[in-house]
Design a protein around this motif. Sequence first.
Motif, PDB file in Angstrom:
ATOM      1  N   CYS A   1       7.367  48.082  28.402  1.00 45.87           N
ATOM      2  CA  CYS A   1       7.416  47.426  29.978  1.00 45.87           C
ATOM      3  C   CYS A   1       6.687  48.552  30.783  1.00 45.87           C
ATOM      4  O   CYS A   1       5.910  48.115  31.616  1.00 45.87           O
ATOM      5  CB  CYS A   1       8.812  47.269  30.413  1.00 45.87           C
ATOM      6  SG  CYS A   1       8.616  46.803  31.936  1.00 45.87           S
TER       7      CYS A   1
ATOM      8  N   TRP B   1      11.287  45.767  36.053  1.00 50.35           N
ATOM      9  CA  TRP B   1      10.091  46.608  35.689  1.00 50.35           C
ATOM     10  C   TRP B   1       9.799  47.850  36.610  1.00 50.35           C
ATOM     11  O   TRP B   1       8.855  48.858  36.167  1.00 50.35           O
ATOM     12  CB  TRP B   1       8.746  45.773  35.529  1.00 50.35           C
ATOM     13  CG  TRP B   1       8.739  45.210  36.986  1.00 50.35           C
ATOM     14  CD1 TRP B   1       9.222  43.760  37.617  1.00 50.35           C
ATOM     15  CD2 TRP B   1       8.084  45.562  38.295  1.00 50.35           C
ATOM     16  NE1 TRP B   1       8.913  43.759  38.975  1.00 50.35           N
ATOM     17  CE2 TRP B   1       8.180  44.598  39.378  1.00 50.35           C
ATOM     18  CE3 TRP B   1       7.451  46.601  38.529  1.00 50.35           C
ATOM     19  CZ2 TRP B   1       7.774  44.966  40.519  1.00 50.35           C
ATOM     20  CZ3 TRP B   1       6.682  46.942  39.852  1.00 50.35           C
ATOM     21  CH2 TRP B   1       6.856  46.221  40.738  1.00 50.35           C
TER      22      TRP B   1
ATOM     23  N   ARG C   1       5.188  40.940  30.004  1.00 50.57           N
ATOM     24  CA  ARG C   1       6.161  42.008  30.420  1.00 50.57           C
ATOM     25  C   ARG C   1       7.284  41.072  30.811  1.00 50.57           C
ATOM     26  O   ARG C   1       8.313  41.805  30.389  1.00 50.57           O
ATOM     27  CB  ARG C   1       5.660  42.608  31.964  1.00 50.57           C
ATOM     28  CG  ARG C   1       6.567  43.744  32.408  1.00 50.57           C
ATOM     29  CD  ARG C   1       6.025  44.272  33.424  1.00 50.57           C
ATOM     30  NE  ARG C   1       5.986  43.446  34.667  1.00 50.57           N
ATOM     31  CZ  ARG C   1       5.419  43.718  36.064  1.00 50.57           C
ATOM     32  NH1 ARG C   1       5.021  44.793  35.982  1.00 50.57           N
ATOM     33  NH2 ARG C   1       5.342  43.048  36.898  1.00 50.57           N
TER      34      ARG C   1
END
Length: 350
Positions: free
Chosen positions: A197, A167, A141
Amino acid sequence: MVVLGIDAHKRSHTVVVVNDVGRKLGERTLGTTTTDHLALLTWAETFGAERLWAVEDCRHLSRRLEHDLLGAAERIVRVPPKMMAQVRDSARSYGKSDPIDALAVARAALREPDLPTAQLDGPAREVRLLAGHRDDLVAERTRIINRLRWHLHELDPGWEPAARSLWRPKNLAAITERLAGLDGLVPRLARTHVDRCRELTSQIRDLDRELEVLVTRLAPTLVALCGCATLTAAKIIGETAGVDRFRSRHAFARHNGTAPVPVWSSNRHRFRLSRTGNRQLNAALHRIAITQAHYHPQARELLQRRRAGGDTKTESIRVLKRRLSDVVYRALLADLDRSSRPQHVAESAA
């Protein structure tokens, strides 16, 4: 008694048999399937009924072998690779090969009587696999977010998205709204990164919930420590891999790298940082120490007392980490004792 030293690899295992004085009696190389391991047992029986298996501690390569041998009620000890290399370098033979390494493993097991014994994998391995998979997803991520930031910078250099929180759903929603109506390859790639994401964040949260349930059930005493949240406790459980394999709290401190290293210089007796041991476990203890240095009264009192005695800030933190190693060791033993008792006895004790 004979000792069978094993140098484990992905496609083959090399076994060397030595007697109780380290003299080589036999050698064999075979595959890594269960059928090959059964043939190895048959061959080992020709050297006598009393035997000890010594395996180089590379569990990702020897896990199936250890499982099959333990299933046959064999005794297995694990030899650290560093110890094997030291024995190999002190031998009369030159070079490095699978038979030489297997012989060094067997002789290291003869020299060291207190090596850790192998056992079947338990819940600690499940925790380690889940925590490791979560670390991989977080790292992936982070890479996605870095690519996304470059695309956003190309589209609008004056726009700076929120730092360290890209995020979060509200920030991803703001980016999606801003990208709406933009055509071209860069906006399309940015929208792909946003979707990826979101997907990774959902998977990470699912793993967090699964780890919380598992860790709370396995180690309630450990989780109750100040500064030891679910992820830190999961790292400690996974990297410790069974606290009962350590003979004392001092051995556990040596394993996690908090045992002091004495240094004598200019008639001054002091201790320096230990750079050995499991660094993942050491980092988990460091996180607990830093948290307790801010919020735990007894830890703050210890640090102030050490600073008043002449220690630097770094040295006082090392002392706190050594104390925390003992606290964590006792907590793991308490949780192990709790899990080994019958369910009705554990509930009545609670």
